[in-house]
Each structure stands twice: as C-alpha cells, then as structure tokens.
Design an enzyme around this catalytic site. Structure first.
Site, mmCIF file in Angstrom:
data_model
loop_
_atom_site.group_PDB
_atom_site.id
_atom_site.type_symbol
_atom_site.label_atom_id
_atom_site.label_comp_id
_atom_site.label_asym_id
_atom_site.label_seq_id
_atom_site.Cartn_x
_atom_site.Cartn_y
_atom_site.Cartn_z
ATOM 1 N N ARG A 14 -10.353 1.162 4.221
ATOM 2 C CA ARG A 14 -11.126 2.569 3.995
ATOM 3 C C ARG A 14 -12.139 2.281 2.839
ATOM 4 O O ARG A 14 -11.595 1.819 1.560
ATOM 5 C CB ARG A 14 -10.313 3.774 3.509
ATOM 6 C CG ARG A 14 -10.696 5.129 3.353
ATOM 7 C CD ARG A 14 -9.886 6.014 2.920
ATOM 8 N NE ARG A 14 -9.086 6.557 4.290
ATOM 9 C CZ ARG A 14 -9.197 7.429 5.287
ATOM 10 N NH1 ARG A 14 -10.370 8.123 5.068
ATOM 11 N NH2 ARG A 14 -8.335 7.309 6.286
ATOM 12 N N THR A 59 -17.542 5.747 0.707
ATOM 13 C CA THR A 59 -17.952 6.666 2.204
ATOM 14 C C THR A 59 -16.608 7.127 2.726
ATOM 15 O O THR A 59 -16.906 8.249 3.709
ATOM 16 C CB THR A 59 -18.736 5.786 3.072
ATOM 17 O OG1 THR A 59 -17.731 4.792 3.423
ATOM 18 C CG2 THR A 59 -19.894 5.129 2.539
ATOM 19 N N ASP A 85 5.005 5.328 5.354
ATOM 20 C CA ASP A 85 3.856 4.268 5.791
ATOM 21 C C ASP A 85 4.571 3.178 6.132
ATOM 22 O O ASP A 85 5.599 2.307 5.548
ATOM 23 C CB ASP A 85 3.126 4.193 4.349
ATOM 24 C CG ASP A 85 2.162 2.804 4.421
ATOM 25 O OD1 ASP A 85 2.408 1.780 5.074
ATOM 26 O OD2 ASP A 85 1.195 3.270 3.571
ATOM 27 N N ASP A 115 4.487 -0.130 4.106
ATOM 28 C CA ASP A 115 4.826 -0.253 2.650
ATOM 29 C C ASP A 115 6.488 -0.322 3.042
ATOM 30 O O ASP A 115 7.113 -1.127 2.230
ATOM 31 C CB ASP A 115 4.814 1.022 2.333
ATOM 32 C CG ASP A 115 3.381 1.086 1.418
ATOM 33 O OD1 ASP A 115 2.874 -0.095 1.041
ATOM 34 O OD2 ASP A 115 3.214 1.789 0.707
#
Lengths: 474, 214
Positions: free
Chosen positions: B108, B112, B206, B209
């Site tokens: 990401r 933006t 996640d 993770d």
C-alpha cells in the site's frame, strides 16, 4: 404337529446365512498340545522339536513353571533352605492354569503370569499371548487336571527312567544353576522322587501318546509331528472354506458403509502412474503418498466431531459461533507391510498418532492368511481406529486384522478400513463378516464391470504390487 | 458449494470446519497455526490441480498389458503474493515437486493509500502455463486484482489462472466475478463480510503475521 415342521423353510436358510456371516479366525480354536513327564525327562526338548518341525507361523510354548503359587514369607524361608516342596500338585495354582488355558482356547488375549525363582514370587510382569494357532503346554502336571485335559487336542507323556532324570537334574542344577550338591540330593530324596512316583507317573494314563526314552526317541516324535500336521491341515482347510463362503455370499454390499473417492482428474492421472511399469520408484512413492493423503483426509471425515465451546475469539475480536472440534482420538493400525505405505502421509496429517501393527501373511501354498505377530496399543475407549492396507484382494488379511482389533475391545462401528485398490469380492467378504465396519477406498472394482470399468479380474485386483514397489522389494 | 460457477469452495465438512476453528482462534500458537493452515492449503492445492485437464493415453502395465490410462496435460507454475502468499508455496511443492514459483510484491502506497507494485519475478515461459496465484486472504481483492493484471500483461490467459485462497470475503469474491469471470477462484471458506477496517469477519487475523511472526 411337531415344532420342526411348523417352522417355515426360509427361517432355516437365514440361520445358515448368519452362521456363514460370522468370521471365525483360526485362533478361536487353537490346537493345544500337552506335554508331561518327570522333571528332567526331556519334556522341553520334545516340545521344542515339535515346534521346529510343524513350522506354524504362530506357535506358543507355555510352561507350567509360570503357575507356581506365590509363596508366603515363611514358605520363602523354607524354599531358600531347600525345604519347600515344589513338586507336589499343591505347589501349582491349578485354577489360574485352567483359566489361562480356557481363555487361550476361546481365542482371547491372555495374560500369563511370570514367576521368579530368585524371589519365589510372581513378578509384576506378565506375558501376553494372543492369536496363536498352536499352543504347547509343558510341565510335570500338565496332564493332571481333568478340566484341562478336556481342552487339549493331543496329550503327550514323555516316559524317561527316573534315574536318567535324576542324573540330568544333578548336572543341570550344578552346572547351570550353581547349586550345592547336598541340597540337590536332599531335595530329590525328600520331594522330587516321591511326588514323581505318586503324582506325576499316574498322569501317564491320561496321555494319548507315550514316548518311551524321552527326547532321544526320534521315531516317536516324527510320528507325533505327522499326526499334528494332518490335524492342522484339516483346520486350515476349514478356515479357507469358511473364508470362501464369506466371499460367495450373495447378500448385496451395503454401499452406505463404503466411501469411494470420486474419479477426479488428479486421481485418474495418478492411478495411471501407479499402474505404469515405466514409472520410476521415486515417482511411484511420491504419487502414492499423495493418494494416501487424500484417502486419510477422507477417512477423517468419519471421525466424530462436536460443536466447539462458544468462547473462541478471532484475533480481530470476533466470536466464533459455529466452531467444530474433533471429539475422538484416532489410532492407526497398519497391516505390515502394505499398510505401512500410508505411514509417511499419516505422519504429515496426524504427527502424534498412535500406530499399531499386525503382520498377516498368506501361506505360500494354500493361501490361508496367518497372523504372525500383533503389536497393538491399548485402545482408549471410544477411539476411532483407521486400519490401513494398500490393496484388498481376497479380503482375508483385512478380515483377520479387523477380528484382532475387535478382540482388543474396539467397537465394530469405530473401525475404518482405508485401502487404495479393492476388489468387490474382497469388500463383500469383509462386510459380510463385519457389517458395521466402514471402508474408504480409492478404487473399487466391480464383479460385473461395465465398459471401461475396473473389474475383479484386472491384474491389479489379483496381484499385490503396491508395497513391493513402494519399498523397492520387487 | 458456492453459487458462482468459477468460484470453487472446498466441501464444508466437519473436518474442514474443525481446521478453521483452530486457525481462527486467537489463542492458537504459531506452530499449530502453521500446521493446520498447511493442511487446508494442501486441500486447496489438490482441488486446484483437479481443475486441470487430463488426456487419454496408453500405458504398459508391469505384466506387459496395455491399459487405457490418463496423463496430466499442461504445465503449471505458482505465483505468490509476497509475503503471506509464500506460505502456500510449500503446499504446492508437496504436490508438484519442482514447480516453478514466481513472486509479486504489492504494498500500500502511504501517500495515495492505493496498492502499488514493487517487485515482479516470473518464469520466462509463463504465457504457456497454468498459473496458481497464491494469497491466503481475499479481502477487498485490491492487491490480488493488481497481481492478476500483471499476469495478464505478461501474456497469461485469464482462463488459465487459478486463484487459491484460504479465506475469502463475499466482497472479494464479487470483485473477481465482475473483473475476471474466467479465473477460477478456489477458496476454503467464504466469510460473512468485511468490517469498516476492511478486515474479514470473523476472519483469522493477519495471516502473514500469524504464519511468520506472532
């Protein structure tokens, strides 16, 4: 009107079917041979010669020495001073001896006590006997108790002169057991000799066969062995005929108990790799492992599951309301060595699974399945047992293995047979004997095949090849 | 089964539900998380491979008889979305020993807030192959869509892409159905929804993770 004629004929037919349904393994009626004679007469040598010569896969020699009564502290004192009488029938726990023989005769798993001469007491250990086809019971009073005599198929008395027995005993006790000569002579005069004459010798009349001159009498021993062989052949023929009846039964297979893997593209491709003679060992093992994983996953669908507790929370803080937990322990049993092909995949899916093993082999001449050894764990109550065999051809080995597992207190409905290639005849035989067993099968052949379908006469349905290729022993 | 033709969901058996119960539980430690995720991944890979075509062929049996068999058709390769997708590589290699593995890194962009492509490494001949795209969680479908765009640009045919994921959201499924109707999405389970933070509900946290760090 007589009660017999009032019975409709169909009922008696059902009765025969029920009898044919029940699988009776050979050890449900083991052949029991009793060997008696004086101490030092050569009983053990005779018993060992019989074992060597009949060459049965599972023969057990049971000594009456295991059944000495545990001594009290006072008796133990006497024993250490050679003043305790070990040669009278009262020194033996004849009740325990009888219970042991009857349990063996009924084909049950039997615990035999172990007696220690050093401690003059029973030890904490015990020997477990199960599945034996032939049991030889040896001891000075093995032909003494009428109840035990009734359970024996052949009763042998080894008749050796008492003075020969005496000299043998002297030699054995001095050389092997390092005992002092005075003690031995005293014990002989006081206990061994009188008991031999009064209590042992009369049991000779209970014997079917008396062997004069003991273990040196090779002619007599040869004749006995011929007789026993004949009896065992008869028994083996009955077992085979019984297995054949189970396979011929016309009752339709209950397909609710059989779960066949769908013919997916991968399974079709992998089957060709397994059947192809050009396939390298490397590829064979790799693709069989993959098939095995799929079969094991399918079998685990049959395990009992229950709703999970409602307090399971995800890392993002959401509660799981429809969780499921496994509610049953899974124990594996491999039929050596075809079932061992599943081991690697099993360890990947259930690393900590308890694994039992049974070795069942077919006699090379008659094809009769024989239980050679069983190493089974203690099955926890209510556990699921996955029985692994790469191929079911006649179904005889699997039938026998299931019977062994049932004898270890596992519920029939909790047994799942996991097999890659199976013939319909074989599965019919298994389900006729054990209608509640579940079967997970990779490829099921048909007796009446349609075009392009597997059938019982295809070579891979009549030949064991998977374990040989998997382990590289072909 | 799923209601979409090209979305294939594993049969929702008790065994599968049991595996998901374990990996969803926040108290499950990494060792168990890895073990039980790997089992689900293996089932996904087998299901994915079953979508590949086979063709008839003659083989010689050990007895020298010919037999009407089948052989696998078409070459495959795996493409994992770094980092969580790499957790599925071993599962693929357990079924296809020397399969080629491409990698794509999408992150990401902090300025933006849109996914941005950082790294691509794919086998040269990928246009001739069936591609197993690997990412355990399909949430918004943002990074997976970008990965698919990369594959299409490299010349992979859309109908030859199989997207394997452990857990999907209905929203993510919808994205794929609209944008890439010919891609086969193979998923273990479809969850209820996405929450306002774009997490799958109830989800499993996640995945990367839990598989690699926590």
């Amino acid at each position: 009107m007589s009660p017999l004629s009032s019975e409709p004929p169909s009922k008696s037919a059902t009765h025969t079917d029920l009898q044919a349904n029940k699988y009776i393994p050979p050890w449900t009626s083991p052949y029991i041979i009793g060997v008696a004679g004086f101490s030092g007469s050569g009983k053990t040598t005779v018993a060992q010669k019989i074992i060597e010569q009949i060459n049965e896969p599972w023969t057990v020699l049971l000594s009456m020495d295991n059944f000495y009564k545990p001594l009290t502290p006072e008796q133990r004192e006497l024993a250490y001073r050679n003043e305790y009488d070990f040669d009278t029938p009262e020194a033996y726990d004849l009740e325990a001896f009888y219970n042991c023989i009857i349990s063996l005769k009924e084909g049950k798993k039997t615990q035999v006590p172990v007696y220690s001469f050093a401690l003059h007491n029973r030890t904490d250990e015990s020997i477990s006997i199960y599945g034996a086809n032939v049991i030889i019971v040896e001891g000075i009073y093995s032909l003494y108790d009428p109840k035990v005599l009734a359970l024996m198929d052949t009763k042998i008395y080894v008749d050796t002169d008492l003075d020969i027995c005496y000299s043998r005993r002297l030699l054995r006790d001095i050389v092997e057991r390092k005992r002092d000569i005075e003690g031995i002579i005293e014990q002989w005069e006081k206990f061994v000799k009188p008991s031999s004459v009064v209590s042992v010798k009369p049991t000779m009349y209970n014997a079917d066969i008396v062997i004069p001159h003991g273990s040196d009498n090779t002619k007599a021993i040869d004749m006995i062995i011929k007789h026993i062989r004949k009896q065992l052949q008869k028994k083996s023929a009955e077992h085979l005929a019984h297995l054949a009846r189970l396979g011929r039964m016309v009752a339709p297979i209950n397909f609710n108990n059989i779960k066949a893997l769908p013919k997916t593209n991968q399974l079709l491709g992998m089957k060709s790799i397994i059947l192809n003679r050009e396939t390298s060992n490397d590829d064979f093992i790799f693709y069989f492992d993959r098939i095995a994983s799929t079969l094991i996953s399918e079998a685990l669908e049959l395990v009992h599951y229950s709703p999970a507790p409602s307090d399971i929370i995800t890392p993002n803080g959401y509660r799981i309301t429809d969780g499921v937990v496994q509610a049953q322990e899974v124990v594996a049993v491999n039929i050596i060595k075809s079932g061992d092909c599943f081991m690697r995949s099993l360890r990947k899916i259930i690393p900590e699974a308890i694994v039992g093993k049974v070795l069942i082999q077919s006699d090379s001449q008659t094809g009769e399945p024989q239980l050679h050894t069983e190493r089974l764990p203690k099955f926890s109550s209510g556990c699921k047992v996955l029985l692994f065999d790469a191929q079911v051809i006649s179904g005889a080995a699997a039938t026998m293995a299931i019977k062994v597992i049932l004898d270890h207190d596992v519920e029939e409905s909790e047994i799942v047979l996991v097999v890659y290639l199976a013939s319909e005849t074989g599965l019919r035989r298994i389900l006729n004997a054990f209608p509640n067993v579940k079967i997970v099968v990779g490829n099921l052949s048909a007796v009446e095949p349609k075009e392009g379908q597997d059938n019982d006469t295809d070579w891979w349905m009549s030949m064991r090849f998977i374990d040989a290729r998997y382990f590289g022993t072909d | 089964m799923s209601q979409y033709e090209n979305v294939i969901m594993l049969p929702q058996t008790n065994q599968l539900k049991c595996l998901y119960t374990i990996i969803r539980d926040r108290n499950t430690r990494r060792g168990d998380f890895i073990f039980y995720s790997d089992r689900i991944i293996r089932l996904l890979v087998e299901e994915g491979l079953n979508q590949l075509p086979i063709e008839s062929c003659q083989i010689q049996t050990p007895l020298g008889v010919s037999y009407d068999g089948h052989k696998f058709l078409g070459k495959i390769c795996g493409v994992s979305i770094i980092r969580a997708g790499e957790s599925m590589e071993q599962g693929l290699r357990d079924c296809c020993r020397s399969v080629r593995l491409g990698k794509i890194l999408i992150q990401r962009d902090e300025e933006t807030a849109t996914p941005k492509l950082f790294y691509v490494k794919l086998p040269e001949d990928i246009p001739e192959r069936y591609v197993f795209l690997l990412d355990p969680l399909l949430a918004t479908g943002g990074s997976a869509s970008m990965a698919v765009d990369v594959l299409l640009q490299k010349g992979v045919k859309e109908e030859r892409i199989l997207f394997l994921n452990v857990l999907a959201s209905p929203e993510g499924i919808e994205v794929f159905k609209k944008k890439f109707p010919k891609i086969k999405v193979i998923t273990g389970m479809i969850d209820q929804a996405l929450d306002e933070k774009k997490f799958v509900v109830p989800g499993l946290g996640d995945f990367g993770d839990r598989y690699y760090c926590i």
